[in-house]
Write a protein that holds these residues in place. Structure first.
Motif, PDB file in Angstrom:
ATOM      1  N   MET A   1      26.511  50.010  43.117  1.00 45.39           N
ATOM      2  CA  MET A   1      26.413  50.131  42.125  1.00 45.39           C
ATOM      3  C   MET A   1      27.573  49.525  41.194  1.00 45.39           C
ATOM      4  O   MET A   1      27.600  50.282  40.200  1.00 45.39           O
ATOM      5  N   GLN A   2      28.379  49.058  42.087  1.00 44.10           N
ATOM      6  CA  GLN A   2      29.911  49.128  40.542  1.00 44.10           C
ATOM      7  C   GLN A   2      29.738  47.769  39.834  1.00 44.10           C
ATOM      8  O   GLN A   2      28.963  47.192  39.992  1.00 44.10           O
ATOM      9  N   GLY A   3      29.956  48.195  38.376  1.00 41.89           N
ATOM     10  CA  GLY A   3      30.101  46.996  38.095  1.00 41.89           C
ATOM     11  C   GLY A   3      31.080  46.532  38.115  1.00 41.89           C
ATOM     12  O   GLY A   3      31.667  46.107  38.729  1.00 41.89           O
ATOM     13  N   SER A   4      30.501  44.515  37.325  1.00 45.00           N
ATOM     14  CA  SER A   4      31.631  43.241  37.794  1.00 45.00           C
ATOM     15  C   SER A   4      33.117  43.093  35.781  1.00 45.00           C
ATOM     16  O   SER A   4      32.145  43.769  35.010  1.00 45.00           O
ATOM     17  N   ASN A   5      33.634  43.071  36.629  1.00 51.22           N
ATOM     18  CA  ASN A   5      34.601  42.816  35.651  1.00 51.22           C
ATOM     19  C   ASN A   5      34.734  41.137  35.514  1.00 51.22           C
ATOM     20  O   ASN A   5      35.072  40.559  36.945  1.00 51.22           O
ATOM     21  N   HIS A   6      36.360  40.961  34.146  1.00 47.04           N
ATOM     22  CA  HIS A   6      36.443  39.228  35.096  1.00 47.04           C
ATOM     23  C   HIS A   6      37.549  39.121  36.056  1.00 47.04           C
ATOM     24  O   HIS A   6      37.614  38.433  36.950  1.00 47.04           O
ATOM     25  N   ASP A   7      38.152  40.643  36.840  1.00 43.91           N
ATOM     26  CA  ASP A   7      38.367  40.126  38.280  1.00 43.91           C
ATOM     27  C   ASP A   7      37.616  40.157  39.675  1.00 43.91           C
ATOM     28  O   ASP A   7      38.257  39.203  39.839  1.00 43.91           O
ATOM     29  N   ASP A   8      36.949  40.322  39.837  1.00 38.09           N
ATOM     30  CA  ASP A   8      35.537  40.265  40.420  1.00 38.09           C
ATOM     31  C   ASP A   8      35.290  38.799  40.130  1.00 38.09           C
ATOM     32  O   ASP A   8      35.059  38.323  41.358  1.00 38.09           O
ATOM     33  N   VAL A   9      34.918  37.916  38.514  1.00 36.22           N
ATOM     34  CA  VAL A   9      35.098  36.759  38.621  1.00 36.22           C
ATOM     35  C   VAL A   9      35.623  36.039  39.996  1.00 36.22           C
ATOM     36  O   VAL A   9      35.242  35.259  40.237  1.00 36.22           O
ATOM     37  N   ARG A  10      37.025  36.107  39.532  1.00 34.01           N
ATOM     38  CA  ARG A  10      38.193  35.365  39.742  1.00 34.01           C
ATOM     39  C   ARG A  10      37.940  35.416  41.599  1.00 34.01           C
ATOM     40  O   ARG A  10      38.009  34.562  42.397  1.00 34.01           O
ATOM     41  N   ARG A  11      38.067  36.685  41.820  1.00 35.39           N
ATOM     42  CA  ARG A  11      38.417  36.977  43.486  1.00 35.39           C
ATOM     43  C   ARG A  11      36.638  36.627  44.030  1.00 35.39           C
ATOM     44  O   ARG A  11      36.411  35.732  44.397  1.00 35.39           O
ATOM     45  N   ARG A  12      35.000  36.963  43.546  1.00 34.74           N
ATOM     46  CA  ARG A  12      34.647  35.413  43.443  1.00 34.74           C
ATOM     47  C   ARG A  12      33.968  34.045  44.046  1.00 34.74           C
ATOM     48  O   ARG A  12      33.671  33.860  45.429  1.00 34.74           O
ATOM     49  N   ASN A  13      35.429  33.654  43.200  1.00 37.64           N
ATOM     50  CA  ASN A  13      35.060  32.395  43.368  1.00 37.64           C
ATOM     51  C   ASN A  13      36.063  31.501  44.253  1.00 37.64           C
ATOM     52  O   ASN A  13      35.610  30.854  44.257  1.00 37.64           O
ATOM     53  N   LEU A  14      37.294  32.811  43.867  1.00 39.33           N
ATOM     54  CA  LEU A  14      38.501  32.480  44.917  1.00 39.33           C
ATOM     55  C   LEU A  14      37.229  32.251  46.527  1.00 39.33           C
ATOM     56  O   LEU A  14      38.180  31.328  47.461  1.00 39.33           O
ATOM     57  N   SER A  15      36.992  33.952  46.522  1.00 40.32           N
ATOM     58  CA  SER A  15      35.841  34.050  47.765  1.00 40.32           C
ATOM     59  C   SER A  15      35.230  32.442  48.555  1.00 40.32           C
ATOM     60  O   SER A  15      35.126  32.291  49.345  1.00 40.32           O
ATOM     61  N   VAL A  16      34.191  31.972  47.426  1.00 37.00           N
ATOM     62  CA  VAL A  16      33.588  31.293  47.617  1.00 37.00           C
ATOM     63  C   VAL A  16      34.235  30.319  48.047  1.00 37.00           C
ATOM     64  O   VAL A  16      33.862  28.868  49.312  1.00 37.00           O
ATOM     65  N   ILE A  17      35.246  29.944  47.358  1.00 38.17           N
ATOM     66  CA  ILE A  17      36.037  28.032  47.412  1.00 38.17           C
ATOM     67  C   ILE A  17      35.997  28.239  49.027  1.00 38.17           C
ATOM     68  O   ILE A  17      36.261  27.131  49.477  1.00 38.17           O
ATOM     69  N   LEU A  18      37.463  29.628  49.068  1.00 37.81           N
ATOM     70  CA  LEU A  18      37.626  29.632  50.663  1.00 37.81           C
ATOM     71  C   LEU A  18      36.860  29.608  51.824  1.00 37.81           C
ATOM     72  O   LEU A  18      36.870  29.417  52.883  1.00 37.81           O
ATOM     73  N   ARG A  19      35.819  30.005  51.559  1.00 34.67           N
ATOM     74  CA  ARG A  19      34.603  30.255  52.090  1.00 34.67           C
ATOM     75  C   ARG A  19      34.271  29.004  52.598  1.00 34.67           C
ATOM     76  O   ARG A  19      33.843  28.286  53.819  1.00 34.67           O
ATOM     77  N   LEU A  20      33.906  28.182  51.762  1.00 34.86           N
ATOM     78  CA  LEU A  20      33.537  26.794  51.907  1.00 34.86           C
ATOM     79  C   LEU A  20      34.094  25.682  52.861  1.00 34.86           C
ATOM     80  O   LEU A  20      33.670  25.166  53.775  1.00 34.86           O
ATOM     81  N   VAL A  21      35.350  25.977  52.147  1.00 35.21           N
ATOM     82  CA  VAL A  21      36.639  25.013  53.043  1.00 35.21           C
ATOM     83  C   VAL A  21      36.476  25.653  54.044  1.00 35.21           C
ATOM     84  O   VAL A  21      37.347  24.753  55.388  1.00 35.21           O
ATOM     85  N   HIS A  22      36.620  27.149  54.783  1.00 40.84           N
ATOM     86  CA  HIS A  22      37.094  27.457  55.927  1.00 40.84           C
ATOM     87  C   HIS A  22      35.691  27.095  57.054  1.00 40.84           C
ATOM     88  O   HIS A  22      35.809  26.764  58.110  1.00 40.84           O
ATOM     89  N   ARG A  23      33.802  26.879  56.343  1.00 42.83           N
ATOM     90  CA  ARG A  23      32.593  26.345  56.984  1.00 42.83           C
ATOM     91  C   ARG A  23      32.469  25.686  57.093  1.00 42.83           C
ATOM     92  O   ARG A  23      32.413  24.787  58.437  1.00 42.83           O
ATOM     93  N   ALA A  24      33.271  24.631  56.241  1.00 48.43           N
ATOM     94  CA  ALA A  24      33.004  23.477  56.115  1.00 48.43           C
ATOM     95  C   ALA A  24      33.153  22.402  56.450  1.00 48.43           C
ATOM     96  O   ALA A  24      33.552  21.505  57.005  1.00 48.43           O
ATOM     97  N   GLY A  25      34.735  22.854  56.353  1.00 53.65           N
ATOM     98  CA  GLY A  25      35.808  21.953  56.662  1.00 53.65           C
ATOM     99  C   GLY A  25      36.543  21.394  55.703  1.00 53.65           C
ATOM    100  O   GLY A  25      35.706  22.314  54.505  1.00 53.65           O
TER     101      GLY A  25
END
Lengths: 391, 391
Positions: free
Chosen positions: B1-25
């Motif tokens: 039950m962790q709250g979110s802050n700005h760092d989490d947004v950045r982390r998540r967005n970096l994560s989403v993008i890197l995951r996309l290029v990793h999985r989909a080429g």
DNA sequence: CTAGTTTGCTGTGCAGGGCAACAAACAGGG
DNA sequence: CCCTGTTTGTTGCCCTGCACAGCAAACTAG
């Protein structure tokens, strides 16, 4: 693969806080800061917004006899309510459940004959109007949750097949939505039961559990995998009743031979007990009181079959907990050790050691709480964006 | 039950993008804006940060013959690599896999005798040093992933029990971490195979699937439930081999009677084929070429038993896809229709209609890709925070 | 009554995504 | 070859929302 922005942060934080007060009951603001890791000022702003939305209420602090300034209590509003509906073969049970956890009302509307989908809708609309009048305008109905004894397609609430009601491809959720003007969510009754036990019953705080319910009409179940209810690709997951447990030719309601539902039945026990029909509590009392060797033998036979199904699921899912409801809890109560030993013989030692088998805790309110939770789950996901109808 | 802050947004967005290029080429920046919903300027900043971290690379646009300014291509860096390790009874296979998906190196280190945990560690350290020297300093090793044929405790990589290696309670991940200085993640081989097939094989984009692998030593499996790998409470989920499928007295490696692993074996088929040992491809060829009625009969017997296990899992989990690997894919290839029909007789019509049964797509690189993915998964969860060792 | 502790409240700072305006790079048409 | 329309990269500014610090408030303990 959605990106996040500021709105998502706000949405998530509102969601986390409302979920906490919904699941754990009233909580102080200082506890919220500790649990969420958010700043005091942020918590204050979030709680303020939830209060403005009418979803939470702030109360004066409880007397805690602790050093320091007392912290305000935050509680989910019990005036935000969901209508819970459970159609069965001989009745439709309808309840009003508050976000705070209170079951405000519950009515069992007996039916002369097995209700059609239209009957269920008509009864629901009727009861909803009466409840609205009774409770007054302070109560806001945010949606309808339906627990259906059958296969329900998750995304649109279509009842694909409910054998005991005789329903096939009934667009129940759509019908109810049109008739009530509220958002409607439907799911399999056992799945909703699993969710209820998970959040408010024997499975509090547990991330991996199996729930099996034995009813008059058969055996259903639900799964929680990795903290999330497992619905499968279309919401049909959890049909433990049709797991093959023996090579006998006895068939279940779906015509499959040797399945759990074919071998483990309440009616076989009722016959041996010499009873026609009993409510669940009386059934368990009668079973425990019985000294008949035939009854004992049949219970043991059923426990051994149940063990096969449980063992398979335990090997595959490595759950922390197995929750047994309905008459399965009753036969378990007769000889818990036999069941556990039988499961142990059919599972790998490592997963077996980490699993506990226990009876369900929620009684007659199980399906009301579970069905309401179908609605609250969406509300909790996005407290600000969930459209709250006026009234 | 962790709250979110700005760092989490950045982390998540970096994560989403890197995951996309990793999985989909490799993907263009404009595609990233569309898929993530983020602004052009935000994507530019995020990709820039990933490039600075050395995790992604920007290339000149591909020629697309489309109207408008061409968009930069973004690719995961193949110089960021994980070491993939798979100890077996007669060898330790070790590979170097890039974040972009390339398997740079693969070596099968044959063993005179079944390797101990210490042997496996020593071999791994040795190979790692050679690979590092060979590949040069441009390649950065971010971690070690191990696919173990046995039960592995998820959170610390302790091998609870690997029957064919004779390992009991070996702290493999800890030993490797101490020996290499890299972060080490271990999991069951079939579970990692499921993950590999899910992301890069037959299960691309599918959220609910069951993976079953038949090897020389038995049958293992893995689950993806609701888009997430289901590990169970301690990571032991997926042991389909010990599901009861018949009432016969034949026992499996765990001493349980009538299980899938007891009834469905590669060795029974090898005996009938008159062969001692064959690599998987030769085995399948021999099986398909065989005209022996005994072989055919044994295949059919095994398919029927396999159907019982699959049917149980399908009823319970309502998956979209069943992926068969190893010799299970081979017997499936002999008569896919028989298996499907047998499953159909034992499942409810509705979940049966939504499930597809198919062979695995990834061949010999399956476990390398899967093991590397154990490491990449953590890296993808937090691209900025994952500690990248120098070198 | 004082000291110490914890919490509520308020104003400020800051990180990071959205947005708009402009420049750059393409295809297609004349 | 130039012009138009389209799409994308880049830059500067804005806005949102959480963190933080300082102060006041409300409690316990002695």
């Amino acid at each position: 693969m959605q990106g996040s922005n500021h709105d998502d942060v706000r949405r998530r934080n509102l969601s986390v806080i409302l979920r906490l007060v919904h699941r754990a009951g009233p909580v102080s603001r200082s506890q919220l800061t500790r649990v969420t890791g958010l700043n005091r000022s942020t918590i204050a702003a979030l709680v303020g917004e939830l209060a403005e939305l009418g979803l939470a209420e702030e109360r004066e602090p409880d007397a805690t006899n602790q050093v320091g300034r007392p912290s305000m209590m935050v509680a989910a509003s019990d005036h935000v309510v969901a209508l819970a509906v459970n159609p069965e073969i001989d009745a439709v049970t309808i309840g009003v459940v508050g976000l705070g956890g209170t079951v405000h009302r519950r009515i069992r509307e007996a039916m002369a004959q097995s209700p059609s989908a239209a009957d269920a809708v008509a009864t629901t609309v009727d009861v909803l109007q009466r409840m609205r009048a009774e409770l007054g305008p302070r109560f806001r109905f945010v949606g309808v949750g339906v627990a259906v004894p059958g296969l329900v397609r998750a995304h649109d609430g279509l009842v694909r097949h409910a054998p005991h009601l005789g329903w096939v491809d009934e667009p129940l959720a759509g019908m109810l939505e049109a008739a009530t003007g509220l958002r409607v969510f439907a799911a399999n009754d056992a799945s909703t039961g699993a969710m209820a036990e998970r959040h408010f019953g024997a499975g509090r705080g547990i991330t991996d559990l199996i729930y099996l319910n034995g009813g008059a009409s058969g055996i259903g179940g639900g799964l929680i995998v990795g903290g999330a209810p497992a619905g499968g690709v279309a919401g049909y997951a959890g049909e433990f009743g049709h797991t093959r447990v023996s090579s006998s030719a006895a068939t279940d309601s779906a015509g499959i031979a040797g399945t759990l539902e074919a071998e483990v039945t309440r009616s076989a026990l009722l016959d041996l007990l010499g009873q026609g029909t009993l409510d669940p509590d009386d059934f368990e009392r009668a079973l425990l009181a019985s000294t008949s060797p035939q009854v004992r033998h049949e219970v043991e036979r059923q426990l051994d079959h149940l063990a096969v199904a449980l063992a398979g699921a335990i090997n595959i899912l490595n759950p922390q907990l197995v929750v047994l409801g309905g008459f399965l809890a009753s036969i378990h109560a007769v000889d818990p050790e036999r069941l556990r030993a039988a499961v142990g013989r059919l599972t790998l030692p490592v997963p077996f050691d980490s699993v506990r088998i226990c009876p369900a805790q929620l009684g007659s309110n199980l399906l009301m709480i579970g069905a309401a939770e179908l609605v609250f789950e969406r509300l909790l996901d996005d407290p600000g964006g969930f459209v709250l109808p006026a009234g």
